[in-house]
Design a protein around this motif. Structure first.
Motif, PDB file in Angstrom:
ATOM      1  N   LEU A   1       0.811  -1.218   0.000  1.00  0.00           N
ATOM      2  CA  LEU A   1       0.000   0.000   0.000  1.00  0.00           C
ATOM      3  C   LEU A   1       0.845   1.270   0.000  1.00  0.00           C
ATOM      4  N   SER A   2       2.098   1.154   0.380  1.00  0.00           N
ATOM      5  CA  SER A   2       2.962   2.336   0.392  1.00  0.00           C
ATOM      6  C   SER A   2       3.292   2.798  -1.021  1.00  0.00           C
TER       7      SER A   2
ATOM      8  N   GLU B   1      -4.601   7.476  -6.353  1.00  0.00           N
ATOM      9  CA  GLU B   1      -5.195   6.233  -5.867  1.00  0.00           C
ATOM     10  C   GLU B   1      -5.641   6.375  -4.407  1.00  0.00           C
ATOM     11  N   ILE B   2      -4.867   7.100  -3.621  1.00  0.00           N
ATOM     12  CA  ILE B   2      -5.226   7.346  -2.220  1.00  0.00           C
ATOM     13  C   ILE B   2      -6.502   8.171  -2.154  1.00  0.00           C
TER      14      ILE B   2
ATOM     15  N   VAL C   1     -14.479   5.292   0.610  1.00  0.00           N
ATOM     16  CA  VAL C   1     -14.821   5.071   2.018  1.00  0.00           C
ATOM     17  C   VAL C   1     -15.841   6.104   2.478  1.00  0.00           C
ATOM     18  N   ARG C   2     -15.637   7.354   2.110  1.00  0.00           N
ATOM     19  CA  ARG C   2     -16.587   8.409   2.498  1.00  0.00           C
ATOM     20  C   ARG C   2     -17.960   8.161   1.889  1.00  0.00           C
ATOM     21  N   GLN C   3     -17.987   7.730   0.661  1.00  0.00           N
ATOM     22  CA  GLN C   3     -19.269   7.459   0.011  1.00  0.00           C
ATOM     23  C   GLN C   3     -19.978   6.297   0.703  1.00  0.00           C
ATOM     24  N   ALA C   4     -19.244   5.284   1.084  1.00  0.00           N
ATOM     25  CA  ALA C   4     -19.850   4.142   1.768  1.00  0.00           C
ATOM     26  C   ALA C   4     -20.395   4.563   3.131  1.00  0.00           C
TER      27      ALA C   4
END
Length: 94
Positions: free
Chosen positions: A72-73, A79-80, A87-90
């Motif tokens: 993930l780094s 992409e981040i 996540v915010r939409q979910a």
């Protein structure tokens, strides 16, 4: 290192050792279990803040190690941002 039993049996000696050393490792069955750190009325808040910062640094290091191990780094800023948006939409759908 001070065994936890000594803390219970001879607290005066432990406090004296703490005053002399500044920090003691409390052990149980020979395994380190905690730290006893000297402080005073004048430095208590500063000492607590330092401990909180140390915990935060340790947590951040762990997150960075996991990100490196999982790849993930290597995510790009785009992409981040995309992941954050998902996540915010979910969260708003809940």
């Amino acid at each position: 290192m001070i065994p936890s039993r000594q803390l219970a049996a001879n607290p005066g000696k432990v406090w004296q050792a703490l005053e002399e050393e500044g920090t003691l490792v409390i052990s149980r069955d020979g395994t380190p279990r905690g730290l006893l750190i000297a402080t005073s009325d004048a430095t208590l808040l500063e000492d607590l803040q330092e401990q909180v910062r140390n915990c935060a640094r340790r947590a951040l290091s762990a997150v960075r190690r996991r990100a490196l191990a999982s790849g993930l780094s290597e995510l790009s800023p785009q992409e981040i941002d995309k992941e954050i948006g998902a996540v915010r939409q979910a969260r708003t759908k809940r």
